[in-house]
Design a protein around this motif. Structure first.
Motif, PDB file in Angstrom:
ATOM      1  N   CYS A  83      -3.669   4.290   3.085  1.00 57.98           N
ATOM      2  CA  CYS A  83      -3.634   2.944   3.677  1.00 57.98           C
ATOM      3  C   CYS A  83      -4.474   1.961   2.886  1.00 57.98           C
ATOM      4  O   CYS A  83      -4.367   0.762   3.054  1.00 57.98           O
ATOM      5  N   SER A  84      -5.373   2.495   2.033  1.00 56.70           N
ATOM      6  CA  SER A  84      -6.276   1.618   1.287  1.00 56.70           C
ATOM      7  C   SER A  84      -6.032   1.695  -0.220  1.00 56.70           C
ATOM      8  O   SER A  84      -6.792   1.138  -0.995  1.00 56.70           O
ATOM      9  N   THR A  85      -4.987   2.414  -0.619  1.00 58.46           N
ATOM     10  CA  THR A  85      -4.682   2.560  -2.042  1.00 58.46           C
ATOM     11  C   THR A  85      -3.373   1.838  -2.340  1.00 58.46           C
ATOM     12  O   THR A  85      -2.355   2.131  -1.707  1.00 58.46           O
ATOM     13  N   GLU A 119      -6.033   1.757   9.907  1.00 55.42           N
ATOM     14  CA  GLU A 119      -5.706   0.829   8.836  1.00 55.42           C
ATOM     15  C   GLU A 119      -6.921   0.052   8.330  1.00 55.42           C
ATOM     16  O   GLU A 119      -6.783  -1.049   7.789  1.00 55.42           O
ATOM     17  N   THR A 120      -8.108   0.571   8.541  1.00 51.46           N
ATOM     18  CA  THR A 120      -9.298  -0.093   7.999  1.00 51.46           C
ATOM     19  C   THR A 120     -10.088   0.835   7.087  1.00 51.46           C
ATOM     20  O   THR A 120     -11.168   0.490   6.636  1.00 51.46           O
ATOM     21  N   GLY A 121      -9.550   2.024   6.836  1.00 52.11           N
ATOM     22  CA  GLY A 121     -10.259   2.938   5.941  1.00 52.11           C
ATOM     23  C   GLY A 121     -11.254   3.834   6.649  1.00 52.11           C
ATOM     24  O   GLY A 121     -12.106   4.434   6.010  1.00 52.11           O
ATOM     25  N   LEU A 179      -7.220   7.867   0.764  1.00 49.47           N
ATOM     26  CA  LEU A 179      -6.611   7.096   1.848  1.00 49.47           C
ATOM     27  C   LEU A 179      -5.408   6.310   1.332  1.00 49.47           C
ATOM     28  O   LEU A 179      -5.563   5.405   0.520  1.00 49.47           O
ATOM     29  N   GLY A 228     -14.785  12.133   7.116  1.00 50.65           N
ATOM     30  CA  GLY A 228     -13.864  10.994   7.187  1.00 50.65           C
ATOM     31  C   GLY A 228     -12.607  11.235   8.003  1.00 50.65           C
ATOM     32  O   GLY A 228     -11.699  10.401   8.005  1.00 50.65           O
ATOM     33  N   GLY A 259      -9.022   8.452   8.281  1.00 52.56           N
ATOM     34  CA  GLY A 259      -8.523   9.567   7.478  1.00 52.56           C
ATOM     35  C   GLY A 259      -7.116  10.046   7.819  1.00 52.56           C
ATOM     36  O   GLY A 259      -6.600  10.972   7.186  1.00 52.56           O
ATOM     37  N   THR A 295      -4.439  10.177   4.960  1.00 56.23           N
ATOM     38  CA  THR A 295      -4.805  10.914   3.740  1.00 56.23           C
ATOM     39  C   THR A 295      -3.613  11.558   3.037  1.00 56.23           C
ATOM     40  O   THR A 295      -2.789  12.223   3.668  1.00 56.23           O
ATOM     41  N   TYR A 343       0.819  -1.203   0.000  1.00 53.50           N
ATOM     42  CA  TYR A 343       0.000   0.000   0.000  1.00 53.50           C
ATOM     43  C   TYR A 343       0.857   1.259   0.000  1.00 53.50           C
ATOM     44  O   TYR A 343       2.012   1.254   0.430  1.00 53.50           O
TER      45      TYR A 343
END
Ligand SMILES: Cc1cc2nc3c(=O)[nH]c(=O)nc-3n(C[C@H](O)[C@H](O)[C@H](O)COP(=O)(O)OP(=O)(O)OC[C@H]3O[C@@H](n4cnc5c(N)ncnc54)[C@H](O)[C@@H]3O)c2cc1C
Ligand code: FES
Ligand code: FES
Lengths: 149, 257
Positions: free
Chosen positions: A58-60, A39-41, A56, A127, A44, A47, A21
């Motif tokens: 952590c989610s990309t 770490e769950t989206g 995010l 967020g 924020g 960002t 990630y």
């Protein structure tokens, strides 16, 4: 995997693991302001701006940053200084852990929304979790920075 | 912890599909917002992000949404705001924050048939079809009624532009939380399509005709709700959901009158 990422206007060769990630890649490169909270989206804190849009990290996946402008707090020093000043004026700087993600979102909001209402501001910032401030001081600072009543 | 052994930037949908069916642990990657919450060991993660599948287009009598379109694009898209009273755009706007909505994708949500989905409920109240790479075009209702999630790629969401009016409502304990119940109702030529999701099972749809509402709207809504099953989970009891459903359906219908 070797990939090229453009971070704060500078092209970098980055070695990443498959499935890595963006947050962890940026951290490894020394961008310590890109934080990690849940770490769950949901929070924020991680960002960054991808082509100016709050995203995010952590989610990309890091590979999704290829060909895009990645901006961290370090890449927005002028606006960051401006916002930091109003934030401290309103007494809304506490532990500061949420500040980088929050500040980048506020900067993007200022560019995206034209004379927003308070509800639109709240919607944009939903967020971004902060465990210290209770949000009221932050909101006062944002209103000042956005120049809305 | 979720892991991806190998990342494949697919050059075509065909290549993506061939890879997908080769191994049980090969998987399509949407925005990966949800996948990463699980502990799957993915062998090859198939990335469709180079295939220009991120679009919202107006066709002759349809609106077409590409699978890699993010919820933030859906929320802010002019076409989706202008049609069906903006119900599709409205359905996603309370999902966490704009940063997450800039990541998560329409195709992954619909393909996975998530019961909690707000977006699916809105689509279900409209005349929506989906296109699967191998499975072809089928109605969303038909797709949801099949228990299994097929090993296939969702390549398009197609909404008929038929001038329906529509409303979306959801009940959340707090903003940005998952819905305890959601509901979307559309109306065209005296016919109401009532979709209810987060029951907590998959969204279902029932039809009510205007003339059935004239004498006793509450009784008719009660009948419709009786035909839907409501379950209990950590967020709410089935009984509570049933009561909320009646209120949200009634409010939606009132809004469309
Ligand atoms: C913190 C958090 C809160 C959320 N809250 C809500 C909420 O309140 N309401 C709501 O409706 N939703 C909510 N969601 C879910 C969200 O809307 C998305 O449905 C979810 O994140 C999946 O989208 P994704 O792009 O992240 O998919 P991914 O995680 O990438 O993929 C999910 C699944 O879809 C498959 N897939 C991806 N693309 C395709 C394709 N084109 N064809 C076939 N299969 C495919 C993947 O293989 C995987 O099995 C939430 C998600 C998170 C992370
Ligand atoms: S760390 Fe990314 S959203 Fe919380
Ligand atoms: S100031 Fe401490 S988390 Fe926001």
């Amino acid at each position: 995997m070797e990939i090229k990422l453009k971070i704060n206007g500078i092209n970098k060769e980055v070695t990443i693991k498959d499935g890595e990630y963006l947050q962890s890649a940026l951290k490894r490169l020394g961008f310590l302001n890109v934080r990690k909270g849940c770490e769950t989206g949901s929070c924020g804190l991680c960002t960054v701006l991808l082509n100016g849009k709050p995203t995010l990290s952590c989610s990309t996946l890091a590979v999704r940053g290829i060909g895009k402008e990645i901006t961290t707090l370090e890449g927005e020093s002028v606006e960051v200084a401006k916002f930091a000043e109003v934030l401290t004026d309103e007494g809304a700087d506490q532990c500061g852990y949420c500040s980088p993600g929050f500040t980048l979102t506020v900067i993007a909001m200022k560019r995206e929304l034209e004379s927003p209402t308070i509800d639109e501001i709240k919607h944009y910032l939903t967020g971004n979790l902060c465990r210290c401030t209770g949000y009221m001081g932050q909101l006062r600072a944002v209103k000042k920075y956005m120049e809305v009543k | 912890m979720f892991t991806i052994k190998q990342h494949l930037m697919a050059q075509s949908i065909e290549e993506g599909y061939e890879t997908l069916v080769k191994n049980r642990n090969n998987m399509i990657l949407g925005g990966t917002g949800f996948l990463r919450l699980g502990n799957k060991n993915i062998n090859i993660g198939i990335d469709l992000s180079n295939l220009e599948l991120d679009y919202i287009r107006e066709g002759e009598d349809n609106i077409e949404i590409g699978p890699m379109t993010t919820f933030r694009s859906i929320e802010t898209n002019k076409l989706l705001k202008e049609n069906f009273d903006g119900v599709v755009a409205k359905s996603v706007e309370e999902i966490v924050g704009i940063q997450l909505r800039s990541v998560i994708t329409a195709g992954a949500t619909v393909a996975s048939k998530y019961g909690f989905s707000d977006f699916i409920t809105a689509l279900l109240s409209l005349d929506t079809h989906i296109e699967l790479y191998k499975g072809g075009i089928l109605s969303l209702e038909e797709y949801l009624s099949e228990e299994k999630v097929p090993k296939d790629i969702l390549v398009k969401i197609i909404i008929k532009k038929d001038g329906k009016r529509a409303a979306f409502k959801a009940m959340r304990n707090s903003k940005s939380d998952y819905a305890i119940l959601n509901c979307a109702v559309s109306c065209l030529d005296g016919e109401y399509r009532v979709a209810v999701g987060a029951r907590p099972g998959r969204a279902v749809v029932k039809i009510i005709n205007n003339d059935e509402l004239i004498n006793n709207i509450d009784k008719k809504i009660e009948e419709v709700v009786d035909e839907m099953k409501f379950g209990t989970n950590m967020r709410a009891s089935g009984k509570y959901r049933e009561m909320i459903a009646k209120v949200l359906i009634r409010r939606s219908i009132e809004e469309l009158k």
